[in-house]
Structure formats: C-alpha cells, structure tokens
Design an enzyme around this catalytic site. Structure first.
Site, PDB file in Angstrom:
ATOM      1  N   ARG A  47       1.120   6.398   6.497  1.00 37.16           N
ATOM      2  CA  ARG A  47       2.194   5.923   6.539  1.00 37.16           C
ATOM      3  C   ARG A  47       2.969   5.343   7.778  1.00 37.16           C
ATOM      4  NH1 ARG A  47       7.762   6.748   3.171  1.00 37.16           N
ATOM      5  NH2 ARG A  47       7.493   4.900   2.146  1.00 37.16           N
ATOM      6  N   HIS A  51       4.365   1.736   8.339  1.00 37.33           N
ATOM      7  CA  HIS A  51       5.612   1.221   8.665  1.00 37.33           C
ATOM      8  C   HIS A  51       6.204   0.940  10.145  1.00 37.33           C
ATOM      9  CE1 HIS A  51       7.588   3.016   4.801  1.00 37.33           C
ATOM     10  NE2 HIS A  51       6.617   2.350   4.435  1.00 37.33           N
ATOM     11  N   HIS A 175      -2.796   3.960  -1.250  1.00 39.97           N
ATOM     12  CA  HIS A 175      -2.056   5.026  -2.251  1.00 39.97           C
ATOM     13  C   HIS A 175      -2.833   5.949  -2.929  1.00 39.97           C
ATOM     14  CE1 HIS A 175       2.144   2.740  -2.620  1.00 39.97           C
ATOM     15  NE2 HIS A 175       2.068   3.386  -1.378  1.00 39.97           N
ATOM     16  N   TRP A 191      -0.914   9.666  -6.513  1.00 43.07           N
ATOM     17  CA  TRP A 191      -1.570   8.859  -7.275  1.00 43.07           C
ATOM     18  C   TRP A 191      -2.815   9.357  -7.894  1.00 43.07           C
ATOM     19  CZ3 TRP A 191       1.538   8.085  -2.797  1.00 43.07           C
ATOM     20  CH2 TRP A 191       2.564   7.187  -2.848  1.00 43.07           C
TER      21      TRP A 191
HETATM   22 FE1  CCH Z   1       3.181   3.245   0.285  1.00 39.44          FE
HETATM   23  N1  CCH Z   1       4.467   4.485  -0.478  1.00 39.44           N
HETATM   24  N2  CCH Z   1       3.978   1.525  -0.439  1.00 39.44           N
HETATM   25  N3  CCH Z   1       1.564   2.190   1.376  1.00 39.44           N
HETATM   26  N4  CCH Z   1       2.497   5.214   1.286  1.00 39.44           N
HETATM   27  C1  CCH Z   1       4.641   6.050  -0.529  1.00 39.44           C
HETATM   28  C2  CCH Z   1       3.791   6.733   0.205  1.00 39.44           C
HETATM   29  C3  CCH Z   1       2.662   6.251   0.758  1.00 39.44           C
HETATM   30  C4  CCH Z   1       5.126   1.650  -1.221  1.00 39.44           C
HETATM   31  C5  CCH Z   1       5.913   2.655  -1.473  1.00 39.44           C
HETATM   32  C6  CCH Z   1       5.723   4.091  -1.096  1.00 39.44           C
HETATM   33  C7  CCH Z   1       1.474   0.915   1.232  1.00 39.44           C
HETATM   34  C8  CCH Z   1       2.440   0.019   0.293  1.00 39.44           C
HETATM   35  C9  CCH Z   1       3.639   0.454  -0.307  1.00 39.44           C
HETATM   36  C10 CCH Z   1       1.234   4.942   1.974  1.00 39.44           C
HETATM   37  C11 CCH Z   1       0.592   4.055   2.497  1.00 39.44           C
HETATM   38  C12 CCH Z   1       0.762   2.412   2.061  1.00 39.44           C
HETATM   39  C13 CCH Z   1       5.948   6.412  -1.098  1.00 39.44           C
HETATM   40  C14 CCH Z   1       6.427   7.600  -1.005  1.00 39.44           C
HETATM   41  C15 CCH Z   1       6.556   5.040  -1.458  1.00 39.44           C
HETATM   42  C16 CCH Z   1       7.885   5.033  -2.267  1.00 39.44           C
HETATM   43  C17 CCH Z   1       7.191   8.263   0.168  1.00 39.44           C
HETATM   44  C18 CCH Z   1       7.687   9.617  -0.012  1.00 39.44           C
HETATM   45  O1  CCH Z   1       8.501   9.896  -0.678  1.00 39.44           O
HETATM   46  O2  CCH Z   1       6.905  10.460   1.030  1.00 39.44           O
HETATM   47  C19 CCH Z   1       5.364   0.377  -1.589  1.00 39.44           C
HETATM   48  C20 CCH Z   1       6.561  -0.244  -2.568  1.00 39.44           C
HETATM   49  C21 CCH Z   1       4.314  -0.360  -1.152  1.00 39.44           C
HETATM   50  C22 CCH Z   1       4.336  -1.846  -1.597  1.00 39.44           C
HETATM   51  O3  CCH Z   1       3.143  -2.446  -1.206  1.00 39.44           O
HETATM   52  C23 CCH Z   1       0.723   0.408   1.971  1.00 39.44           C
HETATM   53  C24 CCH Z   1       0.229  -1.011   2.294  1.00 39.44           C
HETATM   54  C25 CCH Z   1       0.192   1.543   2.790  1.00 39.44           C
HETATM   55  C26 CCH Z   1      -1.019   1.529   3.648  1.00 39.44           C
HETATM   56  C27 CCH Z   1      -1.957   0.660   3.987  1.00 39.44           C
HETATM   57  C28 CCH Z   1       0.776   6.301   2.189  1.00 39.44           C
HETATM   58  C29 CCH Z   1      -0.400   6.788   2.981  1.00 39.44           C
HETATM   59  C30 CCH Z   1       1.754   7.391   1.311  1.00 39.44           C
HETATM   60  C31 CCH Z   1       1.586   8.665   1.402  1.00 39.44           C
HETATM   61  C32 CCH Z   1       2.546   9.487   2.431  1.00 39.44           C
HETATM   62  C33 CCH Z   1       2.586  10.848   2.401  1.00 39.44           C
HETATM   63  O4  CCH Z   1       3.447  11.420   3.101  1.00 39.44           O
HETATM   64  O5  CCH Z   1       1.835  11.514   1.532  1.00 39.44           O
END
Ligand code: CCH
Length: 281
Positions: A47, A51, A175, A191
């Site tokens: 993540r 970002h 995700h 997820w």
């Molecule tokens: Fe995402 N993401 N993401 N995401 N994401 C969150 C967590 C992860 C969105 C929203 C969220 C991508 C696209 C999107 C990861 C990778 C990617 C969370 C929870 C939200 C909200 C954060 C938390 O509470 O810790 C949205 C909207 C989009 C729209 O497209 C993309 C693209 C990627 C990478 C290629 C990953 C990995 C996580 C898990 C992080 C963790 O700490 O476990």
C-alpha cells in the site's frame, strides 16, 4: 495497534552503493512478524508503494514515486495515507543499513519484493528515483481513490495516471492482500481468507459471494452473506456493476495466470509513473 518488534536485518551490514540484492534480502527478512495483523508487513508495504506512486497526473507529469514526498507534511497527513507511517518506519533500519538508496526507490522496491515474497509474480523494478527536499511542491490532496465512490471515479483517477479499464481491474486485485483498519480508513476486515498470499482469490470472492451491506455504525461496506467474515468496499463492488470492469473480473477469477501477467505489468508501470531517466529495461 502498536507495532510489533522490528526483526534483525538479514544482512545486518552496510552494502556498497547499487547492491539492490542486499536491500531485497533485508526487505524479505522483515516481512513476517507474529503479532502484526495477519502475520506480515507485506500488505502495508504494498500500500505504501501504491500511494507514493498513485498521485501521478499524466497531463503535467506531477506526482508519482519520484521525490518520496510522503515523508513530509501535508502528504503524510492525508487521510488516504493513514497507517502508512507504520510502513515507512519499518523501512528506516533498511535505509540506515543502505543509506545510498533513495526513499522513493526503497519504498517502491519494498512493494515489489513484498508481492514476490507473498507468492505473486515477478515485478519488473528499476532504480532511479531521486528524493526531493522538504519544502518541495507537493501535489494537492484528493488524487488517491475514494472507497465510497463508483466506476466513474475509478476511471477519473486511474485514467488520469494513464491506465486503462483492464489495468484498473488488474491493479484492484491487490486487495487480495491485507485488510481494512477502523483506525486508519474507518473500514474493517479482509477481502479474502488468505490475506498474506498473493493470488486471484479477491476476484473469486467477488464473483462467488452474495454481498450485502454490513449492519454497523461504520461507513457503508459490504460483507459476504454466508460467513460475514469477508468485506468489499463500495469501490470494489463497482467492478461488478460496470460491464467492462466485470468482464475482466470474471476473466481473472478463472485465470490466475492472466491476472499475474497483467498485474505485474500494471504494478511495475505504476511504480515508475513520473520517474525520469530510468535505465533501459
Ligand atoms: Fe487499496 N485500500 N484501494 N489498493 N489497498 C485499502 C487497503 C489496501 C482503495 C481503498 C483502500 C488499490 C486500490 C484501491 C492495497 C493495495 C491497493 C484500504 C484500507 C482502503 C480503504 C486501508 C486501511 O484501513 O488500512 C481504493 C478505493 C482503491 C481504488 O482503486 C490498489 C491499486 C492497490 C495496489 C496495487 C493493499 C495492499 C491494502 C491493504 C493494506 C493493509 O495494511 O493491509
């Protein structure tokens, strides 16, 4: 919650400039930790890589992983980046052992190594990001996607970076990893039931479950009707309500190899958005 202890680095010694394999080894050595989430820092590192890169605008070339401006305010304080201090701090001992690597290269390499170590495809990665000093111009907040929105918003955000509809679905497959944290995004839960393994399970869960609104005090999110253990964001379900997105969701649910191939290309491109003068591939 509080950070679990940071394990000792594998190499435990300073490396010569350009020895990215030594950096990779040290990143690999800090991923698995009992007592943090599902036992791995891999997802939060992915993540961070996403970002730091996903602020890019192809129109003017602004944003992206070059500069590593998330070290500074206001970017580090954006709501979208809540929780990523954990990932940045985790990498500090690696930066200390390999001071020649830029933060931009370190953060993106950590995301690539995490994907690979969690069982995902090889992510083509190149060095070359140069850190910007504090006080440099930072792009405006609001370029990262909003989980409460739908297909049009996803297109606005990802087309701005230069991605197409297939890339959007492939990248969303990340995700399959990790979870939402109420104290970071306000959302809750994973997820998939294998959140530290990179696979096409996210797409399988999307198509194989009935998703119903979760009854709780928090923001609107969905849970699988049968077990109530898995979650989807409104933005995840947008991939099912749009015909074009849905076609790729079903393809990736059936064909993990196609997902791995498309994800590797799109994620590698994401990490290089706005990075000038990369060496030849
Ligand atoms: Fe995402 N993401 N993401 N995401 N994401 C969150 C967590 C992860 C969105 C929203 C969220 C991508 C696209 C999107 C990861 C990778 C990617 C969370 C929870 C939200 C909200 C954060 C938390 O509470 O810790 C949205 C909207 C989009 C729209 O497209 C993309 C693209 C990627 C990478 C290629 C990953 C990995 C996580 C898990 C992080 C963790 O700490 O476990």
């Amino acid at each position: 919650g509080p950070m679990a202890g940071i394990p000792a680095l594998a190499t435990g010694k300073r490396s010569v400039p350009g020895d990215y394999d030594a950096v990779r080894k040290d990143i690999s050595s800090i991923l698995d930790v009992d007592g943090y989430d599902d036992g791995s820092y891999g997802p939060v590192l992915v993540r961070l890589a996403w970002h730091t890169s996903g602020t890019y605008d192809k129109k003017d070339g602004s944003g992206g992983s070059n500069g590593a401006t998330m070290r500074f305010g206001p970017e580090c304080d954006w709501a979208a980046n809540a929780g990523l201090a954990t990932a940045r701090k985790l990498l500090e001992p690696i930066k200390a052992a390999h001071p020649w690597i830029s933060y931009g290269d370190l953060w993106t390499l950590a995301g690539a190594v995490a994907i690979e170590d969690m069982g995902g495809p090889t992510i083509p990665w190149r060095a070359g990001r140069v850190d910007a000093p504090d006080g440099s111009k930072i792009v405006p907040d609001g370029r990262l996607p909003d989980a409460t929105q739908g297909a049009k918003h996803l297109r606005d955000v990802f087309h701005r970076m230069g991605f197409d509809d297939k890339d959007i679905v492939a990248l969303s497959g990340a995700h399959t990893l990790g979870r939402c944290h109420t104290d970071r995004s306000g959302f809750s839960g994973p997820w998939t039931n294998a959140p530290t393994t990179f696979s096409n399970l996210y797409f399988q869960e999307l198509v194989n479950n009935k998703w119903v609104p979760k009854k709780w005090d928090g923001p609107l999110q969905y849970e699988d009707k049968a077990s109530k253990q898995l979650m989807m964001l409104p933005s995840d379900l947008a991939l099912l309500s749009d015909r074009t997105f849905k076609k790729y969701v079903y393809q990736y649910a059936k064909d993990e190899e196609a997902f791995f191939k498309d994800f590797a290309v799109a994620f590698s491109k994401l990490l290089e958005l706005g990075v000038p003068n990369l060496p030849p591939a």
